[in-house]
Design a protein around this motif. Sequence first.
Motif, short mmCIF file in Angstrom:
data_model
loop_
_atom_site.label_atom_id
_atom_site.label_comp_id
_atom_site.label_asym_id
_atom_site.label_seq_id
_atom_site.Cartn_x
_atom_site.Cartn_y
_atom_site.Cartn_z
N MET A 1 45.01 38.37 36.29
CA MET A 1 43.50 38.60 37.01
C MET A 1 43.89 37.13 38.63
SD MET A 1 40.71 38.83 37.80
CE MET A 1 39.90 39.40 36.33
N LEU A 2 44.54 36.19 38.20
CA LEU A 2 45.04 34.91 38.61
C LEU A 2 45.79 35.77 39.65
CD1 LEU A 2 44.92 32.13 39.13
CD2 LEU A 2 47.16 31.99 37.82
N PHE A 3 46.50 36.94 39.65
CA PHE A 3 47.73 37.09 40.98
C PHE A 3 46.40 38.42 41.82
CE2 PHE A 3 48.84 41.01 42.77
CZ PHE A 3 50.14 40.60 43.52
N LYS A 4 45.08 39.03 41.60
CA LYS A 4 44.57 39.11 42.41
C LYS A 4 43.66 38.17 43.28
CE LYS A 4 43.27 43.37 39.43
NZ LYS A 4 43.02 44.33 38.38
N VAL A 5 43.60 37.19 42.21
CA VAL A 5 42.47 35.95 42.72
C VAL A 5 43.56 35.53 43.99
CG1 VAL A 5 41.64 34.04 42.91
CG2 VAL A 5 41.03 35.95 41.33
N ILE A 6 45.25 35.51 44.07
CA ILE A 6 45.45 34.30 44.30
C ILE A 6 45.68 35.66 45.75
CG2 ILE A 6 47.75 34.13 45.97
CD1 ILE A 6 48.06 33.11 43.03
N LEU A 7 45.93 36.56 46.09
CA LEU A 7 45.54 37.69 47.36
C LEU A 7 44.57 37.58 47.81
CD1 LEU A 7 47.72 40.21 48.15
CD2 LEU A 7 46.71 41.46 46.70
N ALA A 8 43.43 37.79 47.05
CA ALA A 8 42.02 37.61 47.76
C ALA A 8 42.13 37.10 48.66
CB ALA A 8 41.01 37.71 46.65
N LEU B 1 46.75 40.15 30.80
CA LEU B 1 45.83 40.21 31.92
C LEU B 1 44.90 39.46 32.17
CD1 LEU B 1 43.39 42.50 29.32
CD2 LEU B 1 44.87 43.55 31.38
N ALA B 2 45.38 38.23 31.92
CA ALA B 2 44.98 36.86 33.04
C ALA B 2 45.16 36.34 33.32
CB ALA B 2 44.36 35.38 31.56
N SER B 3 46.77 37.04 33.77
CA SER B 3 47.47 36.71 35.16
C SER B 3 47.68 37.11 35.47
CB SER B 3 49.08 36.54 34.23
OG SER B 3 49.02 35.52 33.53
#
Length: 437
Positions: free
Chosen positions: A230-237, A226-228
């Motif tokens: 979230m990090l992926f979503k942050v990078i994409l955004a 889940l943490a990974s």
Amino acid sequence: MAGLKISHFASKIKTLFWYCLITVPVSVAIGSAVALFLWLLSLAIHYRFAHTWLLYLLPLAGIAIHFAYRLYGKSSERGNNLIIDEIHQPGAGVPKRMGPLILVTTVITHLFGGSAGREGTAVQIGGSIARMFADWFKLDAPGMRTLLTVGIAAGFGAVFGTPLTGAIFAVEVLTNGRIKYNAFLPCLVAGFVGDITVSAWHIKHTAYHISYTLADIPVGSTSVWLASLMLFKVILASVFFGLASLAFAQMAHRIKALFLKLFKHTWMIPVTGGLIIIALTCILGKPDYLSLGVEPEYPHAVTIVSAFNNGGADTFSWFWKLLYTTLTLGTGFKGGEVTPLFYIGATLGNTLATWLNAPVSLFAALGFIAVFSGATKTPLACTVMGVELFGGQHLVFFAVACFIAYLFSGRAGIYTAQLKDNSAKGYFSEKLLKYKP
């Protein structure tokens, strides 16, 4: 040899102490001027809220601003870029009239509904006052550069209540890709003194809150996943935040160039810009994208604060604010770019959070600082701003968002006078081209 080194070290300490000492009165003066500006700005915005018909006088306000700069402004028209140029290479100087002129014209812009910010005004006030003190102290060229940098730090730290960010911004904004720390300690003093001075005048800054915490991630075998994710979503955004920064910078420059090409009589440019903004507001049927966008003109209006809540922004709120602001500034109205960039980033973060099923308040905060980072080419300052405004719990996300947005925002930002460090140009692409498995 040892005596020479000690003497050199003592001279450095003495010089640094002297600059920190003279920074205090300079920053108090700048902080007081910024406090006056923020007070007048609040009065103007609330007066327009109560008298909505003022928007229809925006073209006339544009004419007044145009001729004020034409008759009295001289080189002041270049705004922040003039100050940055003077720091790089002192020349014609920063006019003393720059501070009062930008203060009055920014208040006029907001009084009649123009979409602009306040950081540019605070920085120009800071540069103008710093130049005046530099003349009083009879500083040489290096001293002048240092005090102008101090003026940026004091103005920025005072207007947003972020003193550390102000200090870092002042040294980072000068050159894209390289930071010189020579003036950092005086800038740090300036940022804090400027901020304290504004607080002493009982001017309060808007508070923002991220409701999402890392504790919301369930503990167990799925926590790493889940943490990974979230990090992926942050990078994409953050890629989209960078592209929004690029769009803002490109539109701001091209709108100005287009109108200069279209109109022989330059007073027609602000008239046309004002008429377009009036037309857009009538078509959209709401005034949400006028002025700062921090306080709501009516209940449930889209603002920076509302973007931190579910349903607090429309899908294209970020685009409309981008269009309104680039039209306002590109056609000759005055103010800064940063607060509109906060609005664009926060509302875009709200939209992306909905699409990515991510925490709205967190992504609004990431957009808030990341779009600013990409547009001004100051990722380190924006990362620190995230901590000063929202707390340090999400520091890693702040850094990822700001630096990725910076990478995807193109080579040029909103400040044309900002130098570029080309020492690492093409490094990654050249290595990849030479690599043969």
